[in-house]
Design an enzyme around this catalytic site. Structure first.
Site, PDB file in Angstrom:
ATOM      1  N   GLU A 291       0.812  -1.222   0.000  1.00 25.68           N
ATOM      2  CA  GLU A 291       0.000   0.000   0.000  1.00 25.68           C
ATOM      3  C   GLU A 291       0.836   1.259   0.000  1.00 25.68           C
ATOM      4  O   GLU A 291       0.354   2.325  -0.362  1.00 25.68           O
ATOM      5  CB  GLU A 291      -0.966   0.022   1.200  1.00 25.68           C
ATOM      6  CG  GLU A 291      -0.305   0.208   2.549  1.00 25.68           C
ATOM      7  CD  GLU A 291       0.107  -1.124   3.163  1.00 25.68           C
ATOM      8  OE1 GLU A 291       0.424  -1.155   4.341  1.00 25.68           O
ATOM      9  OE2 GLU A 291       0.109  -2.136   2.441  1.00 25.68           O
ATOM     10  N   ASP A 333      12.736  20.377 -32.361  1.00 27.73           N
ATOM     11  CA  ASP A 333      12.652  21.463 -33.328  1.00 27.73           C
ATOM     12  C   ASP A 333      14.004  22.166 -33.375  1.00 27.73           C
ATOM     13  O   ASP A 333      14.749  22.177 -32.389  1.00 27.73           O
ATOM     14  CB  ASP A 333      11.562  22.443 -32.891  1.00 27.73           C
ATOM     15  CG  ASP A 333      11.452  23.636 -33.818  1.00 27.73           C
ATOM     16  OD1 ASP A 333      11.356  23.419 -35.029  1.00 27.73           O
ATOM     17  OD2 ASP A 333      11.478  24.775 -33.333  1.00 27.73           O
ATOM     18  N   ASP A 620       4.958  23.425 -33.390  1.00 27.98           N
ATOM     19  CA  ASP A 620       5.419  22.233 -32.677  1.00 27.98           C
ATOM     20  C   ASP A 620       4.327  21.620 -31.800  1.00 27.98           C
ATOM     21  O   ASP A 620       4.439  20.461 -31.400  1.00 27.98           O
ATOM     22  CB  ASP A 620       6.600  22.596 -31.762  1.00 27.98           C
ATOM     23  CG  ASP A 620       7.769  23.174 -32.525  1.00 27.98           C
ATOM     24  OD1 ASP A 620       8.045  22.674 -33.622  1.00 27.98           O
ATOM     25  OD2 ASP A 620       8.392  24.123 -32.028  1.00 27.98           O
ATOM     26  N   ASN A 682       7.194  -8.937   1.500  1.00 27.62           N
ATOM     27  CA  ASN A 682       5.870  -9.540   1.505  1.00 27.62           C
ATOM     28  C   ASN A 682       5.923 -11.034   1.184  1.00 27.62           C
ATOM     29  O   ASN A 682       5.204 -11.832   1.776  1.00 27.62           O
ATOM     30  CB  ASN A 682       4.955  -8.823   0.509  1.00 27.62           C
ATOM     31  CG  ASN A 682       4.658  -7.395   0.936  1.00 27.62           C
ATOM     32  OD1 ASN A 682       4.999  -6.983   2.036  1.00 27.62           O
ATOM     33  ND2 ASN A 682       4.036  -6.635   0.047  1.00 27.62           N
ATOM     34  N   GLU A 685       6.994 -12.856   4.229  1.00 24.23           N
ATOM     35  CA  GLU A 685       5.903 -13.013   5.190  1.00 24.23           C
ATOM     36  C   GLU A 685       4.929 -14.096   4.746  1.00 24.23           C
ATOM     37  O   GLU A 685       4.524 -14.963   5.540  1.00 24.23           O
ATOM     38  CB  GLU A 685       5.175 -11.684   5.349  1.00 24.23           C
ATOM     39  CG  GLU A 685       6.032 -10.571   5.940  1.00 24.23           C
ATOM     40  CD  GLU A 685       5.415  -9.198   5.745  1.00 24.23           C
ATOM     41  OE1 GLU A 685       4.186  -9.130   5.542  1.00 24.23           O
ATOM     42  OE2 GLU A 685       6.147  -8.199   5.778  1.00 24.23           O
ATOM     43  N   ASN A 710       4.176  -4.848   8.462  1.00 21.63           N
ATOM     44  CA  ASN A 710       3.796  -4.150   7.239  1.00 21.63           C
ATOM     45  C   ASN A 710       3.905  -2.642   7.407  1.00 21.63           C
ATOM     46  O   ASN A 710       4.379  -1.933   6.514  1.00 21.63           O
ATOM     47  CB  ASN A 710       2.358  -4.550   6.871  1.00 21.63           C
ATOM     48  CG  ASN A 710       1.902  -3.971   5.550  1.00 21.63           C
ATOM     49  OD1 ASN A 710       2.568  -4.118   4.549  1.00 21.63           O
ATOM     50  ND2 ASN A 710       0.768  -3.294   5.573  1.00 21.63           N
ATOM     51  N   THR A 713       7.943  -1.564   8.333  1.00 24.53           N
ATOM     52  CA  THR A 713       8.972  -1.867   7.332  1.00 24.53           C
ATOM     53  C   THR A 713       8.652  -1.258   5.973  1.00 24.53           C
ATOM     54  O   THR A 713       9.557  -0.797   5.268  1.00 24.53           O
ATOM     55  CB  THR A 713       9.161  -3.389   7.183  1.00 24.53           C
ATOM     56  OG1 THR A 713       7.942  -3.991   6.738  1.00 24.53           O
ATOM     57  CG2 THR A 713       9.586  -4.010   8.495  1.00 24.53           C
ATOM     58  N   ASP A 714       7.377  -1.240   5.580  1.00 28.68           N
ATOM     59  CA  ASP A 714       7.020  -0.661   4.277  1.00 28.68           C
ATOM     60  C   ASP A 714       6.967   0.856   4.333  1.00 28.68           C
ATOM     61  O   ASP A 714       7.113   1.524   3.316  1.00 28.68           O
ATOM     62  CB  ASP A 714       5.655  -1.177   3.812  1.00 28.68           C
ATOM     63  CG  ASP A 714       5.754  -2.571   3.217  1.00 28.68           C
ATOM     64  OD1 ASP A 714       6.848  -3.148   3.283  1.00 28.68           O
ATOM     65  OD2 ASP A 714       4.740  -3.078   2.711  1.00 28.68           O
TER      66      ASP A 714
END
Length: 876
Positions: A291, A333, A620, A682, A685, A710, A713-714
């Site tokens: 997440e 260009d 352009d 993950n 785990e 989670n 660490t994340d």
């Protein structure tokens, strides 16, 4: 009355009386006020249609339109339904943080773009009821008689009905760097836009002389409007990162659901409580979904965008930061992007000598006379602001003489101008007469083929000598072939002012002084930037509306292969399949129109290339919009080009793109490192919980343990990876293949084997602790799994470089995050108040030491893997 703006296409093919009749106007009196009001109501304002600006609410809502975000919201809802409000709150905070960061960056970029626009609308001078009126440009209507003077913006598409030495700068529309001399003659229908010299187009500017024209198209019916319509037809294309993350999110969601279902079913078969297994499966599902990934991606891009603003690059769309790292072609260009959009004297020939350093010759003849002629026979002048104004070619000649010490103002005190014969398209030359020491001297300059036949002799250091016409003409042709605009300069002395002031009498028996070659020169930094692009595996391609010889010359000077130049006419003859076969070999395009620029971009994209298009002009904008990333100029560029772009160069510096590419590659590398880190964690785990029953072990972790791991660490360690410095040699490797998976270069193998290693170490800890009868086995498992992930994040800071060589302190944010995570983990173990929440118990020093040793195994294994990569035993 056939005066509809849509019928203006053939206006350049009609005589002036027919045009005024068709639009029911009068060349001297113009329209009446009543008729103008009627036409304004009928045709609408003379303005380009613009998309309404995105509202803040739409910007905010767009931040949630992502598969990963929707999966997270679903996970939060499920967590809330089963009573885990803590995790619901955690996910909600992360989702909102991601949305706020993306919203703030895009909102600030929109405001910055608004600040770049002109604060006031331009006015136009028109004739109505026989009187001259200054009105807002938006009120010009078809049939209006518009007056033009030097410095005016052309407010609408005009069929010119009167010109007096009128020259117009059309570089922003056609790409031509030289001003175009206008006339009122009838032209052929098949002429391209750049050669319709009896027309003046909306958005261009008068640089010299004056003129009068009848408005034949306004608003979206103008040539500028057609380009704006091309922009409206094209939607936004998704960036490589958006495509990769969307694909990754879909696959991950399916895999997580399948694994969690297996774990839930396995637990039930073993007789575990239904509620416990359900909470375990849901917790594992939430943990398995990274997440923090959207937040890490957004923060990486936002930090990169903030850094790039300091390097003079404004990001208008956040994902565009990363897109630069995928670019394989930069279609640029020429005018104003690779070049200075300012004419400059490049080469001077006189007395059988060619020089690029004529300033050193300024003390000897015939260079003295030649440089004096460039200063005196010149209509450029200083404005009251001290800026040189006038025709770009005249300004370049003025500056060349001034740099050599020949000041026009000072020279005119000695040799004031007595009369002049203005430049016209038939003679292709101009002459000025000056009184000097009681006599007169005439200076003539113009096209070599026009001036040389009028010369009999040439001025040399020793006097005059016969002129070798063929030799001089050959030199002029050689200079022209090198992309220079060549002018010949001559003089003639008169004892008294000629009685016959006709051009044929004055411009005869001239003494040739020299040739002057001019060019819109490359920017100083362009050559180095092109070299850096090439070393990074990016192919630069020049696309211009200018002459092929000029395009080839500029390409050679900046290091682009210009051996093969394809013109717009040649491109028009090729079918799509034929062009796709050749597009990979062409590096320079000349005389192309806006639709062909889009075709070039699309042909490259059809071959699987990721294309960046840079430019500053209106011409352009459609290709900028169609490219995978459009890059516009912020200082000299047009609003149309900026609005079409994803990236705006605030300093108009082509070299800034190289810095942006470098930053894009660093950001993508860091995003990959986060994915590698979080997915390995993950998988460790998931494998720990999945394999334990098959080894006869109880469920190793409780749902609260999974969610804690989670979170700590994340979260901070993962976000700290966004600050990781670039890898060595980041600009010496080829771009990523646009279709390349985010798991390429051995990432998925790394995730699997390190995940198994992490699970093996954790399960070994569990089995050993149970074997010796330790009552703290679950706390030890909890600690080893958490700290193993900290060792892993330190090891993957580089794909191949050892942590000890890279340095612990080269990313202090990550070091601090790891230290904080370690302290938080110790808090769950040794603070009694947290024992009931986390179901932990205090470990002995021996148990803690064992946990620290076992959790370092993953770090050592990854360092060994990198050593094998460095030695070429493992390829990535």
């Amino acid at each position: 009355m056939a005066n509809s703006p849509e019928n203006h296409i053939a206006a350049h093919t009609l005589p002036v009386p027919d045009v005024t009749e068709q639009f029911a106007s009068h060349p001297q009196r113009g329209l009446t006020e009543n008729e103008a009001a009627h036409r304004l109501a009928r045709y609408g304002p003379n303005a380009l249609l613009e998309k309404p600006p995105r509202s803040p609410w739409r910007m905010l809502a767009a931040q949630f339109a992502d598969f990963m975000i929707m999966v997270l919201i679903a996970a939060a809802v499920v967590s809330g339904l089963v009573g885990d409000l803590k995790d619901t709150l955690t996910i909600a905070v992360i989702v909102l943080l991601n949305a706020v960061i993306g919203f703030v960056q895009e909102f600030r970029a929109e405001r910055a773009m608004a600040a770049l626009k002109q604060m006031t609308a331009s006015n136009a001078l028109v004739v109505r009821d026989g009187a001259h009126l200054s009105i807002p440009s938006g009120e010009v209507v078809p049939g209006d008689i518009v007056l033009l003077e030097a410095g005016n913006l052309v407010p609408a598409d005009l069929r010119l009905i009167e010109t007096v030495q009128l020259k117009i700068d059309e570089s922003l529309l056609t790409g031509e760097s030289a001003t175009v001399e206008k006339h009122i003659d009838v032209l052929n229908a098949e002429l391209p836009l750049a050669e319709r010299n009896n027309m003046a187009y909306k958005g261009t500017s008068a640089s010299y002389g004056r003129g009068r024209g009848i408005a034949v198209a306004t608003g979206m019916a103008t040539e500028l409007g057609k380009i704006a319509a091309l922009l409206e037809q094209d939607g936004e294309s998704r960036t490589p990162l958006q495509k990769r993350l969307a694909r990754f999110g879909r696959h991950l969601g399916i895999a997580v659901l399948a694994i969690c279902a297996i774990i839930f079913a396995t637990g039930l078969l073993r007789g575990e409580p239904v509620v416990l297994m359900f909470l375990t499966a849901v917790s594992l599902a939430v943990a398995a979904i990274p997440e923090a990934l959207p937040a890490v991606v957004t923060i990486s891009l936002a930090l990169g965008a903030h850094k790039m603003v300091r390097q003079h690059a404004l990001i208008r769309r956040l994902p565009a930061v990363e897109t630069l790292g995928s670019v394989t072609y930069i279609c640029t260009d020429k005018t104003g992007t690779l070049t200075q959009n300012k004419m400059h004297v490049e080469e001077v020939f006189s007395d059988s000598r060619t020089s690029h350093a004529w300033r050193d010759m300024a003390h000897e003849e015939p260079w003295i006379t030649l440089l004096a002629a460039l200063a005196l026979s010149n209509d450029a002048q200083h404005s009251h602001h001290g800026k040189l104004i006038g025709d770009p070619t005249e300004i370049a000649l003025y500056q060349a003489a001034l740099d050599a010490g020949f000041d026009k103002t000072a020279l005119e005190e000695i040799a004031p101008r007595s009369m002049e014969l203005p430049f016209d398209s038939e003679r292709k030359r101009m002459t000025t007469l000056h009184r000097q020491d009681g006599s007169f001297i005439a200076y003539t300059k113009g096209a070599p083929e026009s001036v040389l036949p009028l010369c009999d002799t040439m001025l040399t250091a020793s006097g005059t000598s016969p002129l070798p016409h063929a030799e001089i003409l050959a030199i002029a042709e050689r200079m022209a072939a090198e992309g220079l605009r060549v002018l010949a300069v001559a003089q003639r002395h008169w004892p008294a002012l000629p009685e016959d002031a006709e051009a044929s009498a004055i411009e005869a028996e001239l003494v040739f002084l020299g040739l002057v070659g001019l060019m819109d020169p490359p920017r100083r930094e362009a050559h180095h930037a092109v070299e850096l692009c090439r070393s990074a595996g990016i192919i630069p391609v020049m696309i211009t509306g200018d002459h092929p010889a000029t395009a080839r010359a500029i390409a050679a000077r900046i290091g682009i292969d210009g051996d093969t130049v394809m013109t717009g006419a040649e491109l028009a003859k090729l079918g799509d399949a034929q062009f796709q076969d050749r597009v990979g070999t062409i590096r320079v395009y000349a005389r192309v129109d806006p639709a062909q620029k889009i075709r070039i971009v699309e042909a490259l994209q059809a071959r699987g290339e990721f294309v960046a298009m840079t430019g500053d002009g209106v011409n352009d904008a459609p290709a900028i919009k169609r490219a995978d990333i459009g890059i516009a100029m912020g200082k000299e560029g047009t609003d149309v080009a900026r609005e079409a772009s994803s990236l705006v160069l605030l300093d108009d510096n082509f070299a800034t793109i190289v810095s942006a590419v470098r930053e894009g590659r660093r950001i993508y590398d860091n995003i990959r490192k986060f994915i590698k880190y979080t997915m390995t964690s993950n998988s460790g785990e998931v494998l720990t919980i999945f394999l334990a029953p098959f080894l006869g072990l109880p469920i190793p972790l409780l749902p609260i343990h999974i969610l804690w791991i989670n979170l700590v660490t994340d979260g901070l360690p993962g976000l700290a990876l966004t600050a990781e410095p670039e890898e060595k040699g980041v600009m010496e490797r080829p771009p990523r293949t646009p279709t390349e998976s985010v798991f390429a270069h051995g990432m998925w193998q790394h995730i699997i084997w390190v995940g198994f290693t992490m699970a093996a170490v954790t399960l070994f800890t569990q089995a050993w602790a149970i074997h010796i009868g330790s009552a703290h086995w679950q706390t030890m498992v909890f600690t080893v799994l958490t700290l193993s992930q900290m060792g892993h994040v330190l090891a993957i800071r580089s794909e191949h470089e050892s942590l000890f060589r890279r340095g612990l302190w080269s990313n202090p944010m990550l070091l601090g995050a790891v230290a904080l995570t370690f302290l938080l983990q110790l808090a769950t173990i040794y603070i009694p108040a947290l024992h009931d929440i986390f179901r932990t118990e205090a470990l002995s020093l021996d148990e803690l030491a064992l946990c620290l040793v076992l959790s370092s195994v993953v770090f050592l294994c990854v360092e060994i893997e990198k050593m094998l990569i460095r030695r070429g035993l493992i390829y990535r």
